[in-house]
Design a protein around this motif. Structure first.
Motif, mmCIF file in Angstrom:
data_model
loop_
_atom_site.group_PDB
_atom_site.id
_atom_site.type_symbol
_atom_site.label_atom_id
_atom_site.label_comp_id
_atom_site.label_asym_id
_atom_site.label_seq_id
_atom_site.Cartn_x
_atom_site.Cartn_y
_atom_site.Cartn_z
ATOM 1 N N ALA A 89 31.250 57.780 37.877
ATOM 2 C CA ALA A 89 30.980 57.361 35.967
ATOM 3 C C ALA A 89 30.164 56.770 35.588
ATOM 4 O O ALA A 89 28.480 56.957 34.653
ATOM 5 N N ALA A 90 30.318 55.303 36.434
ATOM 6 C CA ALA A 90 29.687 53.685 35.225
ATOM 7 C C ALA A 90 28.301 54.051 36.468
ATOM 8 O O ALA A 90 27.381 53.598 35.520
ATOM 9 N N LEU A 91 28.065 54.451 37.558
ATOM 10 C CA LEU A 91 26.892 54.826 37.885
ATOM 11 C C LEU A 91 25.943 55.538 37.207
ATOM 12 O O LEU A 91 24.273 54.941 36.858
ATOM 13 N N THR A 92 26.588 56.439 36.634
ATOM 14 C CA THR A 92 26.302 57.377 35.580
ATOM 15 C C THR A 92 25.440 56.511 34.645
ATOM 16 O O THR A 92 24.249 57.272 34.315
ATOM 17 N N HIS A 93 26.146 55.701 34.381
ATOM 18 C CA HIS A 93 26.209 55.792 32.634
ATOM 19 C C HIS A 93 25.379 53.876 32.272
ATOM 20 O O HIS A 93 24.769 53.581 31.751
ATOM 21 N N THR A 94 25.276 53.571 33.841
ATOM 22 C CA THR A 94 24.315 52.197 34.057
ATOM 23 C C THR A 94 23.028 52.134 33.376
ATOM 24 O O THR A 94 22.446 53.707 33.934
ATOM 25 N N CYS A 95 22.486 51.343 33.090
ATOM 26 C CA CYS A 95 21.161 51.144 33.358
ATOM 27 C C CYS A 95 20.482 49.932 34.068
ATOM 28 O O CYS A 95 19.198 50.442 34.364
ATOM 29 N N ALA A 96 21.502 48.718 35.088
ATOM 30 C CA ALA A 96 20.736 48.348 36.071
ATOM 31 C C ALA A 96 21.179 49.199 36.803
ATOM 32 O O ALA A 96 21.662 50.233 36.793
ATOM 33 N N ASP A 97 20.198 48.022 38.171
ATOM 34 C CA ASP A 97 19.535 48.229 39.696
ATOM 35 C C ASP A 97 20.897 48.501 40.308
ATOM 36 O O ASP A 97 21.322 49.333 41.511
ATOM 37 N N TRP A 98 22.076 47.228 39.583
ATOM 38 C CA TRP A 98 22.821 47.019 40.880
ATOM 39 C C TRP A 98 24.509 46.969 40.096
ATOM 40 O O TRP A 98 24.302 46.656 38.404
ATOM 41 N N LEU A 99 25.254 47.143 40.531
ATOM 42 C CA LEU A 99 27.015 47.593 39.533
ATOM 43 C C LEU A 99 27.725 46.568 40.611
ATOM 44 O O LEU A 99 28.296 47.642 41.967
ATOM 45 N N LEU A 100 28.619 45.994 39.832
ATOM 46 C CA LEU A 100 29.664 45.204 40.912
ATOM 47 C C LEU A 100 30.768 45.993 40.023
ATOM 48 O O LEU A 100 31.182 46.286 38.960
ATOM 49 N N VAL A 101 32.214 46.487 41.062
ATOM 50 C CA VAL A 101 32.821 46.704 41.122
ATOM 51 C C VAL A 101 33.397 46.335 41.291
ATOM 52 O O VAL A 101 34.583 45.532 42.892
ATOM 53 N N VAL A 102 35.357 46.098 40.047
ATOM 54 C CA VAL A 102 36.185 45.780 40.529
ATOM 55 C C VAL A 102 37.465 46.142 39.660
ATOM 56 O O VAL A 102 37.676 46.728 38.992
ATOM 57 N N PRO A 103 38.672 46.064 40.430
ATOM 58 C CA PRO A 103 39.736 46.554 40.138
ATOM 59 C C PRO A 103 40.591 45.899 39.128
ATOM 60 O O PRO A 103 40.445 44.936 38.541
ATOM 61 N N CYS A 104 41.755 46.837 38.035
ATOM 62 C CA CYS A 104 42.145 45.900 37.476
ATOM 63 C C CYS A 104 42.782 45.136 37.733
ATOM 64 O O CYS A 104 43.617 44.696 36.843
ATOM 65 N N ASP A 105 43.704 45.621 39.054
ATOM 66 C CA ASP A 105 45.138 44.854 38.787
ATOM 67 C C ASP A 105 44.440 43.765 40.455
ATOM 68 O O ASP A 105 45.478 43.282 40.791
ATOM 69 N N VAL A 106 43.675 42.962 39.783
ATOM 70 C CA VAL A 106 43.377 41.699 41.188
ATOM 71 C C VAL A 106 42.841 40.382 40.016
ATOM 72 O O VAL A 106 41.681 40.728 39.936
ATOM 73 N N PRO A 107 43.754 40.383 38.975
ATOM 74 C CA PRO A 107 43.957 39.301 37.960
ATOM 75 C C PRO A 107 43.059 37.746 38.134
ATOM 76 O O PRO A 107 42.211 37.203 37.722
ATOM 77 N N LYS A 108 42.817 37.309 39.779
ATOM 78 C CA LYS A 108 42.552 35.896 40.395
ATOM 79 C C LYS A 108 41.094 36.314 41.126
ATOM 80 O O LYS A 108 40.611 35.374 41.956
ATOM 81 N N LEU A 109 40.212 37.031 40.640
ATOM 82 C CA LEU A 109 38.838 37.384 41.544
ATOM 83 C C LEU A 109 37.954 35.857 41.266
ATOM 84 O O LEU A 109 38.170 35.154 40.597
ATOM 85 N N PRO A 110 37.613 35.826 42.840
ATOM 86 C CA PRO A 110 37.124 34.701 42.577
ATOM 87 C C PRO A 110 35.759 34.436 41.872
ATOM 88 O O PRO A 110 34.822 35.290 41.947
ATOM 89 N N LEU A 111 34.952 33.321 41.031
ATOM 90 C CA LEU A 111 34.183 32.893 39.785
ATOM 91 C C LEU A 111 32.692 33.289 40.677
ATOM 92 O O LEU A 111 31.520 33.446 39.969
ATOM 93 N N ASP A 112 32.843 33.577 42.021
ATOM 94 C CA ASP A 112 31.420 33.376 43.003
ATOM 95 C C ASP A 112 31.229 35.153 42.961
ATOM 96 O O ASP A 112 30.527 34.914 44.051
ATOM 97 N N LEU A 113 32.258 35.638 42.884
ATOM 98 C CA LEU A 113 32.060 36.760 43.977
ATOM 99 C C LEU A 113 30.593 37.493 43.722
ATOM 100 O O LEU A 113 30.463 37.960 45.004
#
Length: 196
Positions: A89-113
């Motif tokens: 669904a997100a890829l269908t709606h994006t206007c960008a060539d790339w999509l970064l995907v993250v889950p909602c239950d990983v609260p400490k994701l690295p800032l350089d992800l």
């Protein structure tokens, strides 16, 4: 540090069934006075390479999520097919060539992800995070060009993200901090992470 000039958007996956949490909407579980999805949102906002736009993938409480001002995208399919359906669904709606995907239950994701994944992907069309403990396929970047392959996989009943990424020759990008990818998908894990 070499950075990338790839333009990308990001999606926070909040559309799961939360089976290991008793069927609740994990995005709205509280961690230190904030819903889980807002922790992921803050980590995305703080990225060293920020996304052009952040959207939410959700199948419940759509109006509640929309009150944040972010675009909320529901799965295109009536069946609950997990993260791949949210990504479709997100890829269908994006206007960008790339999509970064993250889950909602990983609260400490690295800032350089985003930066590390987009640099690490090279000439491939997908990359995902890897730490010493295990791989993290739901923390990934995907080229929008992969949408037909993802849709075909779901149409054929294959909805395992790690398996699909392997089929796409996704690159594993190593991150040094296992704790940054702690997944709070059980009541015990959520309780242990509380600091207040």
């Amino acid at each position: 540090m070499i950075t990338t000039n790839r333009v990308f958007e990001a999606v926070i996956l909040c559309g799961g069934e939360g089976r290991r949490m008793g069927g609740v909407d994990k995005g709205w579980l509280m961690l230190d006075d904030l819903p889980l999805w807002q922790h992921a949102w803050r980590q995305l906002q703080g990225q060293t390479l920020p996304p052009q736009r952040i959207v939410l993938s959700a199948n419940r409480h759509l109006e509640r999520y929309a009150a944040s001002g972010l675009a909320v995208i529901a799965d295109l399919r009536p069946q609950r097919l997990g993260p791949m359906a949210g990504i479709e669904a997100a890829l269908t709606h994006t206007c960008a060539d790339w999509l970064l995907v993250v889950p909602c239950d990983v609260p400490k994701l690295p800032l350089d992800l985003a930066d590390r994944l987009l640099r690490g992907v090279g000439e491939a069309k997908a990359a995902y995070a890897l730490t010493a403990e295990r791989s993290h396929p739901a923390c990934c970047v995907l080229a929008r060009a992969l949408l037909p392959a993802l849709t075909a996989s779901l149409d054929n009943g294959q909805a395992r993200l790690w398996q699909w990424l392997d089929q796409q020759a996704a690159v594993a990008v190593t991150f040094p901090d296992d704790a940054a990818f702690d997944n709070l998908n059980t009541p015990q894990a959520l309780q242990a992470a509380q600091t207040r």
